[in-house]
Design a protein around this motif. Structure first.
Motif, PDB file in Angstrom:
ATOM      1  N   CYS A 133      42.699 -16.362   0.313  1.00  0.00           N
ATOM      2  CA  CYS A 133      42.877 -16.968  -1.004  1.00  0.00           C
ATOM      3  C   CYS A 133      44.271 -17.590  -1.016  1.00  0.00           C
ATOM      4  O   CYS A 133      45.242 -16.951  -0.636  1.00  0.00           O
ATOM      5  CB  CYS A 133      42.751 -15.925  -2.104  1.00  0.00           C
ATOM      6  N   ASP A 134      44.349 -18.841  -1.445  1.00  0.00           N
ATOM      7  CA  ASP A 134      45.640 -19.528  -1.557  1.00  0.00           C
ATOM      8  C   ASP A 134      45.611 -20.337  -2.853  1.00  0.00           C
ATOM      9  O   ASP A 134      45.445 -21.541  -2.841  1.00  0.00           O
ATOM     10  CB  ASP A 134      45.879 -20.424  -0.347  1.00  0.00           C
ATOM     11  N   GLU A 135      45.729 -19.619  -3.963  1.00  0.00           N
ATOM     12  CA  GLU A 135      45.692 -20.258  -5.283  1.00  0.00           C
ATOM     13  C   GLU A 135      46.979 -19.926  -6.026  1.00  0.00           C
ATOM     14  O   GLU A 135      47.231 -18.765  -6.349  1.00  0.00           O
ATOM     15  CB  GLU A 135      44.492 -19.765  -6.082  1.00  0.00           C
ATOM     16  N   GLY A 136      47.781 -20.921  -6.287  1.00  0.00           N
ATOM     17  CA  GLY A 136      49.036 -20.703  -7.006  1.00  0.00           C
ATOM     18  C   GLY A 136      49.922 -19.728  -6.261  1.00  0.00           C
ATOM     19  O   GLY A 136      50.266 -19.928  -5.100  1.00  0.00           O
ATOM     20  N   ASP A 137      50.284 -18.640  -6.934  1.00  0.00           N
ATOM     21  CA  ASP A 137      51.125 -17.613  -6.315  1.00  0.00           C
ATOM     22  C   ASP A 137      50.317 -16.560  -5.557  1.00  0.00           C
ATOM     23  O   ASP A 137      50.889 -15.658  -4.965  1.00  0.00           O
ATOM     24  CB  ASP A 137      51.969 -16.915  -7.388  1.00  0.00           C
ATOM     25  N   GLU A 138      48.990 -16.648  -5.610  1.00  0.00           N
ATOM     26  CA  GLU A 138      48.127 -15.669  -4.940  1.00  0.00           C
ATOM     27  C   GLU A 138      47.863 -16.100  -3.503  1.00  0.00           C
ATOM     28  O   GLU A 138      47.284 -17.139  -3.244  1.00  0.00           O
ATOM     29  CB  GLU A 138      46.783 -15.532  -5.674  1.00  0.00           C
ATOM     30  N   LYS A 139      48.310 -15.274  -2.585  1.00  0.00           N
ATOM     31  CA  LYS A 139      48.072 -15.519  -1.170  1.00  0.00           C
ATOM     32  C   LYS A 139      47.548 -14.215  -0.573  1.00  0.00           C
ATOM     33  O   LYS A 139      48.273 -13.240  -0.454  1.00  0.00           O
ATOM     34  CB  LYS A 139      49.352 -15.955  -0.482  1.00  0.00           C
TER      35      LYS A 139
END
Length: 101
Positions: A18-24
């Motif tokens: 997952c690479d969404e905004g600050d979520e990795k």
């Protein structure tokens, strides 16, 4: 995306990310017996099992350092017992590729 290319019996498979905004987040396969770290100071493992685990971990690292074909070399940079996971057959699987903490 590079980590998806590395497939070996002694590496934990990357299932997704997952690479969404600050979520990795990296999602790896589950290994039944957890990490080698929790077994090192106990009598649970025989010396034969320990040797088999060491050889498996070495094979995984050798694959990363000398990949076949056009794959790039990956240096783990954080090899430790917590990053050697054990499957249901006590086979060693290298985890946390290229993600030093």
């Amino acid at each position: 995306m590079m980590l998806f290319r590395y497939r070996h019996n002694n590496l934990v498979y990357l299932l997704g990310f997952c690479d969404e905004g600050d979520e990795k987040i990296l999602v790896y396969e589950y290994e039944f017996n957890g990490s080698l770290e929790r077994y090192l100071s106990s009598n649970t493992l025989t010396w034969a099992q320990r040797l088999k685990i060491c050889i498996g971990a070495a094979r995984g690292l050798e694959y990363l350092h000398n990949p076949p074909g056009t794959q790039h070399t990956v240096l783990h940079r954080d090899v430790k017992s917590a990053h050697v996971l054990l499957d249901q057959f006590w086979e060693a699987k290298i985890a946390d590729l290229g993600c030093p903490k």
